[in-house]
Enzyme design. Structure first.
Site, PDB file in Angstrom:
ATOM      1  N   HIS A 264     -87.696  46.775 -27.841  1.00 21.75           N
ATOM      2  CA  HIS A 264     -88.450  45.999 -26.863  1.00 21.75           C
ATOM      3  C   HIS A 264     -89.817  45.588 -27.380  1.00 21.75           C
ATOM      4  O   HIS A 264     -90.383  44.597 -26.913  1.00 21.75           O
ATOM      5  CB  HIS A 264     -88.623  46.821 -25.581  1.00 21.75           C
ATOM      6  CG  HIS A 264     -89.459  46.143 -24.546  1.00 21.75           C
ATOM      7  ND1 HIS A 264     -89.061  44.977 -23.927  1.00 21.75           N
ATOM      8  CD2 HIS A 264     -90.678  46.427 -24.055  1.00 21.75           C
ATOM      9  CE1 HIS A 264     -89.992  44.588 -23.068  1.00 21.75           C
ATOM     10  NE2 HIS A 264     -90.985  45.441 -23.136  1.00 21.75           N
ATOM     11  N   CYS A 265     -90.365  46.320 -28.356  1.00 20.86           N
ATOM     12  CA  CYS A 265     -91.768  46.117 -28.711  1.00 20.86           C
ATOM     13  C   CYS A 265     -92.004  45.051 -29.775  1.00 20.86           C
ATOM     14  O   CYS A 265     -92.651  44.030 -29.519  1.00 20.86           O
ATOM     15  CB  CYS A 265     -92.378  47.445 -29.173  1.00 20.86           C
ATOM     16  SG  CYS A 265     -92.527  48.675 -27.864  1.00 20.86           S
ATOM     17  N   ILE A 266     -91.529  45.286 -30.989  1.00 21.53           N
ATOM     18  CA  ILE A 266     -91.969  44.469 -32.124  1.00 21.53           C
ATOM     19  C   ILE A 266     -91.520  43.015 -32.026  1.00 21.53           C
ATOM     20  O   ILE A 266     -92.283  42.112 -32.377  1.00 21.53           O
ATOM     21  CB  ILE A 266     -91.526  45.105 -33.452  1.00 21.53           C
ATOM     22  CG1 ILE A 266     -92.048  46.538 -33.530  1.00 21.53           C
ATOM     23  CG2 ILE A 266     -92.074  44.316 -34.627  1.00 21.53           C
ATOM     24  CD1 ILE A 266     -91.653  47.261 -34.792  1.00 21.53           C
TER      25      ILE A 266
END
Length: 428
Positions: A264-266
């Site tokens: 979900h983040c990078i």
């Protein structure tokens, strides 16, 4: 100011990969936790002591339940707790711009039930200014004064699912408050369960901290992915180069190439900053270039797949392809933004017959943008030998790589699993 008192009750909204570990940690130290989620199945699972996240396990959830964790889908119960921690998704929309509908929807659902003395903490990754510009005005529209009646902080999540070296307790926690009083309450809350709390001067600084962490990784992964393509063209082993460079005891941190960014983040967070920067008349060219390189990696892998099959007088169309690992990284069941799914779609679009094997994902899950009516196959020597190509997309430790190499006709390795050159292995 109730959080600074010894006895509190915590509410956590969003019981996914971030919210559930945090809830279990509060329960572990004896803080009663009420979890909120719109997914009734998650609520039932917690109340029955069952886990829906494989790397956490049933025993941890049952232990948390006995220690005071319960769950509900009824947001009207928000007034029963002293602190509300928001851990909901912050995806991008179709134009790669911030989609705050889950954050805004959550705070709007909570507003009728917020009471004086409560602390509200946002953990969802977002652009600098979200807490002050979106949450604070909504809270103060109820007649509360932030910093006096209600306390508001931003504290970015730092979970790394499946990483045994770090736990919720041991990962330092950054906290920024709207006011000094808010910051004091935030430090008191997280200090109950986190070994090291790192205060910063504002919610904007805390929001920017999370973005810098993930942009740092995205840019360096983009760099090493570009280096991989150059090294491949030159006939140089990029993994040998990385191992050699990593012997330098200063000034170098090893990053490793792959088939694209996942999680979900990078793949998401850098674009929150690029969007916000445009409001200040700034272009984030460096960040966007790294994002473009990383998002193009599945296409490069597909080119390597096509070339490898062509050299064996086969086309992608009609070939039987087994994708090994479809989670976004090894040893987790998290499918968010997984490049393996993009590769499966591209293979299918070119006419390949696609199967997958992933012990962490036994059945292909329901996803917002992707769908395959598939189940993970059992990896036997006979099964491996029946495929024209095995594509290693996620390098789970559970795979028997020696057996796979022995029986596979052709392997395309996107993760550097095989360090030695072998006739049936192609690096991608």
């Amino acid at each position: 100011m109730l959080v600074t008192e010894n006895t509190i009750r915590v509410g956590i909204i969003g019981l996914g990969y971030v919210g559930l570990p945090l809830a279990l940690r509060f329960a572990e130290v004896g803080v009663p936790v009420l979890g909120f989620d719109i997914d009734e199945e998650k609520v039932r699972a917690i109340d029955q002591g069952r886990s829906y996240i494989k790397h956490i396990g049933d025993a941890a959830v049952e232990r948390g339940r006995r220690q005071g964790l319960s769950a509900t889908a009824d947001f009207s119960r928000a007034n029963e707790v002293d602190a509300l921690i928001i851990c909901v998704p912050t995806p991008l929309d179709q134009y790669r711009e911030p989609d705050l509908r889950f954050v805004i929807g959550t705070i709007d659902a909570l507003l009728p039930y917020i009471r004086r003395g409560q602390l509200i903490s946002l953990e969802s990754t977002t652009y600098p200014g979200t807490t002050e510009e979106e949450l604070r005005p909504r809270i103060e529209s109820r007649g509360f004064k932030v910093g006096e009646d209600v306390f508001l902080v931003f504290s970015p999540e730092r979970e790394d699912p499946g990483n045994p070296k770090f736990t919720t307790q041991t990962i330092p926690k950054v906290v920024g408050g709207c006011t000094p009083a808010c910051l004091k309450e935030g430090i008191a809350l997280y200090g109950k369960v986190i070994d090291t709390v790192v205060p910063v001067s504002s919610t904007q600084a805390a929001e920017m901290t999370k973005l810098l962490e993930n942009i740092h990784r995205a840019v360096n992964i983009g760099l090493v992915n570009e280096m991989k393509i150059i090294a491949d063209r030159m006939g140089v082993d990029i993994y040998e180069v990385i191992r050699a460079a990593a012997t330098k005891p200063f000034g170098f941190v090893p990053y490793y190439p792959g088939p694209g960014l996942g999680g979900h983040c990078i793949p998401v967070d850098p674009f929150y900053l690029t969007w916000k920067a445009r409001a200040y008349g700034l272009n984030t060219r460096f960040i966007e270039l790294a994002g473009q390189i990383n998002s193009d990696m599945p296409h490069w892998v597909m080119q390597k797949v096509s070339e490898a099959l062509n050299e064996r007088e086969r086309s992608v169309k009609g070939s039987r392809v087994l994708v090994l690992g479809i989670a976004y990284k090894k040893n987790v069941d998290d499918m968010r933004e997984s490049p393996a799914v993009v590769l499966m779609e591209q293979l299918q679009a070119k006419g390949a017959v696609v199967s997958y094997a992933d012990p962490w994902v036994p059945i292909f899950p329901k996803m917002r943008e992707h769908h395959f009516d598939l189940m993970s196959i059992e990896l036997t020597p006979e099964a491996v030998a029946s495929y024209d190509l095995v594509l290693i997309a996620t390098n789970h430790d559970a795979f028997d790589y020696s057996m796979i190499q022995t029986h596979a006709k052709l392997i395309v390795d996107t993760r550097g699993v095989y360090l030695d050159s072998m006739p049936n292995i192609v690096r991608a």
